[in-house]
Design a protein around this motif. Structure first.
Motif, short mmCIF file in Angstrom:
data_model
loop_
_atom_site.label_atom_id
_atom_site.label_comp_id
_atom_site.label_asym_id
_atom_site.label_seq_id
_atom_site.Cartn_x
_atom_site.Cartn_y
_atom_site.Cartn_z
N ARG A 146 -88.14 13.71 31.16
CA ARG A 146 -86.85 13.15 31.28
C ARG A 146 -86.54 11.80 30.56
O ARG A 146 -85.50 11.43 30.18
CB ARG A 146 -86.66 12.87 33.00
CG ARG A 146 -86.50 14.05 33.73
CD ARG A 146 -85.79 13.90 35.24
NE ARG A 146 -86.91 13.32 36.16
CZ ARG A 146 -87.62 13.92 36.69
NH1 ARG A 146 -87.93 15.30 36.70
NH2 ARG A 146 -88.65 13.28 37.66
N HIS A 147 -87.91 11.07 30.54
CA HIS A 147 -87.80 10.01 29.70
C HIS A 147 -88.30 9.89 28.29
O HIS A 147 -88.20 8.78 27.44
CB HIS A 147 -88.54 8.93 30.54
CG HIS A 147 -87.82 8.38 31.66
ND1 HIS A 147 -86.76 7.68 31.62
CD2 HIS A 147 -88.09 8.86 33.17
CE1 HIS A 147 -86.42 7.66 33.24
NE2 HIS A 147 -87.24 8.44 33.76
N SER A 148 -88.39 11.39 27.65
CA SER A 148 -88.86 11.37 26.42
C SER A 148 -89.99 10.87 25.96
O SER A 148 -90.07 10.02 24.68
CB SER A 148 -87.55 10.96 25.33
OG SER A 148 -86.50 11.92 25.60
N VAL A 149 -90.94 10.75 26.74
CA VAL A 149 -92.31 10.11 26.51
C VAL A 149 -93.16 10.83 25.57
O VAL A 149 -93.19 12.15 25.82
CB VAL A 149 -92.95 9.59 27.69
CG1 VAL A 149 -94.31 9.14 27.56
CG2 VAL A 149 -92.40 8.84 28.72
N ARG A 151 -93.56 2.42 24.55
CA ARG A 151 -93.90 1.86 25.88
C ARG A 151 -92.72 1.73 26.94
O ARG A 151 -92.89 2.00 28.10
CB ARG A 151 -94.45 0.40 25.58
CG ARG A 151 -95.81 0.30 25.21
CD ARG A 151 -96.68 -0.92 25.49
NE ARG A 151 -96.00 -1.93 24.67
CZ ARG A 151 -95.99 -1.99 23.35
NH1 ARG A 151 -96.98 -1.26 22.56
NH2 ARG A 151 -95.62 -2.97 22.54
N ALA A 152 -91.49 1.43 26.35
CA ALA A 152 -90.26 1.48 27.18
C ALA A 152 -89.96 2.60 27.93
O ALA A 152 -89.74 2.80 29.05
CB ALA A 152 -89.11 0.89 26.24
N SER A 153 -90.19 3.88 27.06
CA SER A 153 -89.77 5.24 27.74
C SER A 153 -90.87 5.43 28.66
O SER A 153 -90.75 5.91 29.88
CB SER A 153 -89.86 6.31 26.54
OG SER A 153 -89.00 6.13 25.80
N LEU A 154 -92.34 5.04 28.47
CA LEU A 154 -93.11 5.29 29.33
C LEU A 154 -92.86 4.20 30.55
O LEU A 154 -93.24 4.89 31.87
CB LEU A 154 -94.72 4.94 28.61
CG LEU A 154 -95.94 5.12 29.68
CD1 LEU A 154 -95.81 6.44 30.12
CD2 LEU A 154 -97.05 4.63 28.77
N ALA A 155 -92.88 3.05 30.51
CA ALA A 155 -92.50 2.43 31.67
C ALA A 155 -91.34 2.82 32.65
O ALA A 155 -91.37 3.01 33.71
CB ALA A 155 -92.34 0.93 31.08
N ALA A 164 -98.24 -4.78 31.89
CA ALA A 164 -99.40 -4.02 32.34
C ALA A 164 -99.64 -3.13 31.12
O ALA A 164 -100.73 -2.97 30.74
CB ALA A 164 -99.59 -3.36 33.63
N LEU A 165 -98.62 -2.44 30.73
CA LEU A 165 -98.72 -1.62 29.55
C LEU A 165 -98.94 -2.15 28.02
O LEU A 165 -99.20 -1.55 27.42
CB LEU A 165 -97.40 -0.65 29.75
CG LEU A 165 -97.12 0.37 30.48
CD1 LEU A 165 -95.56 0.86 30.64
CD2 LEU A 165 -98.21 1.40 30.49
N PRO A 209 -93.25 -0.42 20.81
CA PRO A 209 -92.48 -0.82 21.86
C PRO A 209 -91.49 0.13 22.43
O PRO A 209 -91.21 0.36 23.62
CB PRO A 209 -91.65 -1.90 21.37
CG PRO A 209 -92.41 -2.46 19.95
CD PRO A 209 -93.07 -1.16 19.47
N ALA A 210 -90.77 1.05 21.64
CA ALA A 210 -89.98 2.09 22.10
C ALA A 210 -90.65 3.28 23.03
O ALA A 210 -90.15 3.36 24.04
CB ALA A 210 -89.30 2.72 20.89
#
Length: 162
Positions: free
Chosen positions: A19-22, A55-59, A84-85, A52-53
């Motif tokens: 859903r977050h395109s990780v 990591r933002a999706s993963l977060a 933390a990420l 960074p992009a």
């Protein structure tokens, strides 16, 4: 609730990641299972794409799953998932769907682009899951050297012969 209290719902973890395109590669026990060796695990081990992009999706996916430090009922005051990420090594998290371990630089792993290129893609609950290739998984398991990883190497190499 901790990973010992919450059964692993890998399908929900993979769905949130989708859903977050990780962009990630699955390693660890679930990856070993995907290669045909039956064993138990309490977590999903992921190598995320760098940057960074990514990591933002993963977060965002982890926040949706209620991620918190392993063993914590809720995130401690002042704790930041995004910060933390940004670290190195392995980030061990509990979520509402079970354990998720984020491996930023696992021993024995190829650089992410190569790891991703050699991975296989499986469908789990209608979601594409990128799973480390057998050779990459064996290399990481050998580098780890934990007893469970040595057993996985034996099982994975035996599967190559059969």
């Amino acid at each position: 609730m901790t990973r010992r209290d919450v059964p692993l719902d890998a399908a929900e973890i993979f769905a949130a990641l989708a859903r977050h395109s990780v962009e990630y590669v699955l390693i660890g026990g679930l990856a070993v299972q995907a290669h045909g060796h039956v064993r138990t695990t309490q977590d999903a081990d992921l190598v995320p794409a760098p940057g960074p992009a990514a990591r933002a999706s993963l977060a965002a996916a982890l926040e949706e799953l209620g991620a918190r430090p392993s063993g914590a009922a809720e995130p401690p005051r002042g704790w930041s998932l995004a910060k933390a990420l940004d670290g190195h090594g392995t980030l061990i998290l509990d979520t509402d769907a079970g354990g998720v371990d984020i491996h930023r630089d696992p021993p024995g792993a190829a650089p992410f682009p190569k790891l991703r290129e050699r991975a296989m893609v499986l469908e789990v609950g209608g979601v594409a899951v990128v799973v480390a290739g057998r050779d990459d998984l064996i290399a990481m398991k050998r580098a780890s050297g934990r007893p469970v990883d040595r057993g996985d190497v034996i099982a994975l190499t035996r599967a190559e012969i059969e």
